[in-house]
Design a protein around this motif. Structure first.
Motif, mmCIF file in Angstrom:
data_model
loop_
_atom_site.group_PDB
_atom_site.id
_atom_site.type_symbol
_atom_site.label_atom_id
_atom_site.label_comp_id
_atom_site.label_asym_id
_atom_site.label_seq_id
_atom_site.Cartn_x
_atom_site.Cartn_y
_atom_site.Cartn_z
ATOM 1 N N LEU A 343 21.347 -44.749 -63.904
ATOM 2 C CA LEU A 343 20.162 -44.820 -63.049
ATOM 3 C C LEU A 343 19.728 -46.257 -62.812
ATOM 4 O O LEU A 343 18.579 -46.504 -62.464
ATOM 5 C CB LEU A 343 19.007 -44.020 -63.675
ATOM 6 N N VAL A 367 18.064 -35.520 -61.283
ATOM 7 C CA VAL A 367 18.692 -36.289 -60.202
ATOM 8 C C VAL A 367 19.322 -35.341 -59.186
ATOM 9 O O VAL A 367 19.202 -35.543 -57.965
ATOM 10 C CB VAL A 367 19.744 -37.253 -60.779
ATOM 11 N N ALA A 388 16.398 -40.943 -55.758
ATOM 12 C CA ALA A 388 16.935 -40.046 -56.777
ATOM 13 C C ALA A 388 17.152 -40.770 -58.090
ATOM 14 O O ALA A 388 17.016 -40.175 -59.166
ATOM 15 C CB ALA A 388 18.242 -39.420 -56.293
ATOM 16 N N HIS A 389 17.499 -42.071 -58.032
ATOM 17 C CA HIS A 389 17.713 -42.828 -59.273
ATOM 18 C C HIS A 389 16.411 -43.081 -60.018
ATOM 19 O O HIS A 389 16.419 -43.482 -61.171
ATOM 20 C CB HIS A 389 18.386 -44.166 -58.969
ATOM 21 N N LEU A 391 14.175 -40.528 -60.151
ATOM 22 C CA LEU A 391 13.735 -39.146 -60.367
ATOM 23 C C LEU A 391 12.640 -38.747 -59.393
ATOM 24 O O LEU A 391 11.746 -37.959 -59.722
ATOM 25 C CB LEU A 391 13.261 -38.949 -61.815
#
Length: 490
Positions: A343, A367, A388-389, A391
């Motif tokens: 991440l 994710v 997405a990295h 969250l």
């Protein structure tokens, strides 16, 4: 970021690079590394700085990178992420501490009278999205995680609880008791809506304060204003929560921190806490419905931790300005990389999802939930795939209101000015014509070209990281000696 390895563990090729770098020009190269703050991944620049006299037009060169050992200047990367550069993150954390402390005790252009203003230290948490393994302790007594009746099971056939007494480093902490029961989609949506929830909370706080004192919002704004500073942190379950400082100030025409004044006597810390609890209980943010389902709203969790900040930390249940500033600042350099190196950067495409096997199972599921929800047109505004990295969280890690205190820019400029005075003769920086720089009699013309990032060889990197480790050790010893000397004098 790991510490440098021992010399005997270096590969022969790397050892040769170390010997080559330690030859001619090493002293100046070491100075450049120190000037860059022992950055672990510096920016290499090539160029020059000229100064032109405003009256005569004469141009003189004050710096040229061609004079350096490798023809480049090293500049710190400036990241706040501790996983990428310990040195730059330490500088960022120190600046965050000064910024927060100035708004609590004064200094850095903020009047000392702010120490008498009503101030609260608040932790805002996320609601529950399913039961997770947690550590419950009362003093030295560690309680069972989730006690349950013998034989009770969840709808998916798993045990509906956990009798383990988890240690502080237990890898199961934050993991759901049942992954199928846990609402991962709701959690990433909440992370995405958390910045808007905070914005609406600051508005609701002003309105709740007005209701408690019997004033309209416009009338209240002519009397007091609520200033704040906050940082975001990820819990082990992957939900974001905020640590914030709230302060009541008198309303002034000027919005700069130097004109702060105490509020009227009726506006106390207890009144501010009552208004906060009322606002937190009512504020909500609507979420676009999924697949025509019921409407969803983002709210704060039931746990709202509020502490009064006082000048004296000896009072039970209350904190001092130094404790609060230090506690909040340590989270300013943390991010999702604590869950794993997968991440550390954005996910470019679906192929990056293959790297999730290096993450905890629950975090990887969050994710994937971001990636799946990001393709839905009703959620385009949340940009879940781009974040997405993180969250789903797309807000700033450290924010403050304009009136709270000084800024990072002012602190950095002061540090640059101090470095110039330290290097100058008699503490007065001079321009290319021998006059004081403060006279502003010259025009500075700088031209730089990006050469690359990081050190040129692995041997250079090893030398730089070794110097950074020594510098950190020297600072630690100096702090201990200073603390011991201060305690002895007291």
């Amino acid at each position: 970021m790991t510490e440098p390895v021992q010399v005997g563990e270096l590969l022969p090729g790397v050892l040769g690079e170390v010997v080559e770098r330690a030859g001619h020009g090493y002293e100046r190269w070491a100075e450049l590394v120190a000037q860059a703050g022992y950055c672990h991944h510096p920016i290499r620049l090539a160029g020059r700085v000229d100064q032109a006299d405003r009256s005569t037009g004469e141009v003189r060169t004050v710096y040229d990178s061609e004079r350096e050992p490798d023809g480049v200047l090293l500049k710190a990367c400036g990241t706040r992420r501790e996983s990428r550069c310990l040195s730059c993150a330490a500088v960022y954390r120190a600046d965050a501490y000064q910024l927060l402390a100035a708004g609590l005790r004064g200094g850095k252009g903020v009047p000392d009278s702010v120490a008498d203003h009503p101030r609260l230290f608040v932790t805002f948490t996320a609601p529950s999205f399913g039961r997770v393994h947690t550590r419950k302790a009362q003093g030295r007594l560690v309680l069972p995680c989730h006690p349950y009746r013998q034989g009770a099971r969840c709808p998916h056939g798993l045990r509906d609880g956990c009798w383990h007494r988890h240690g502080e480093d237990d890898p199961r902490l934050g993991e759901p008791l049942c992954a199928a029961c846990y609402d991962a989609q709701a959690q990433v949506l909440w992370n995405a809506l958390a910045p808007e929830l905070w914005r609406r909370t600051t508005i609701a706080l002003q309105r709740a304060l007005g209701r408690l004192v019997g004033l309209q919002e416009a009338e209240l704004r002519r009397l007091v204003r609520v200033s704040y500073a906050k940082v975001a942190e990820f819990q082990r379950r992957g939900a974001i929560h905020f640590h914030a400082v709230l302060r009541l100030d008198a309303a002034t025409e000027c919005r700069c921190p130097g004109c702060l004044a105490p509020p009227p006597e009726d506006f106390t810390a207890a009144l501010l806490e009552n208004a906060l609890r009322e606002a937190v209980a009512t504020v909500r943010v609507p979420c676009p419905p999924l697949d025509g389902g019921p409407a969803r709203y983002a709210r704060w969790g039931e746990q709202l931790d509020v502490h009064n900040i006082t000048k004296d930390s000896d009072q039970t249940g209350e904190l001092s300005a130094e404790h609060v500033a230090g506690y909040i600042a340590k989270y300013a350099t943390k991010a999702t990389e604590s869950f794993g190196s997968g991440l550390d950067r954005r996910l470019a495409d679906a192929d990056d999802l293959d790297r999730l096997d290096r993450l905890p199972v629950h975090v990887a599921e969050l994710v994937r939930a971001c990636w799946e929800l990001g393709c839905r047109p009703e959620l385009d505004g949340l940009r879940l795939r781009a974040w997405a990295h993180m969250l789903g969280f797309r807000g700033h890690w450290s924010t403050k209101s304009r009136r709270y205190s000084t800024t990072f820019t002012v602190l950095r400029r002061a540090r640059v000015a101090f470095a110039k005075r330290r290097r100058a003769r008699d503490g007065v920086p001079l321009d290319a014509f021998g006059r004081a720089e403060d006279d502003q009699a010259v025009i500075v013309v700088a031209s730089w070209v990006y050469v690359g990032s990081g050190y040129a060889t692995e041997g250079e990197r090893w030398l730089a990281l070794s110097a950074a480790a020594r510098a950190r050790e020297h600072r630690r010893i100096a702090r201990e000696e200073l603390t011991t000397t201060t305690a002895s004098a007291a």
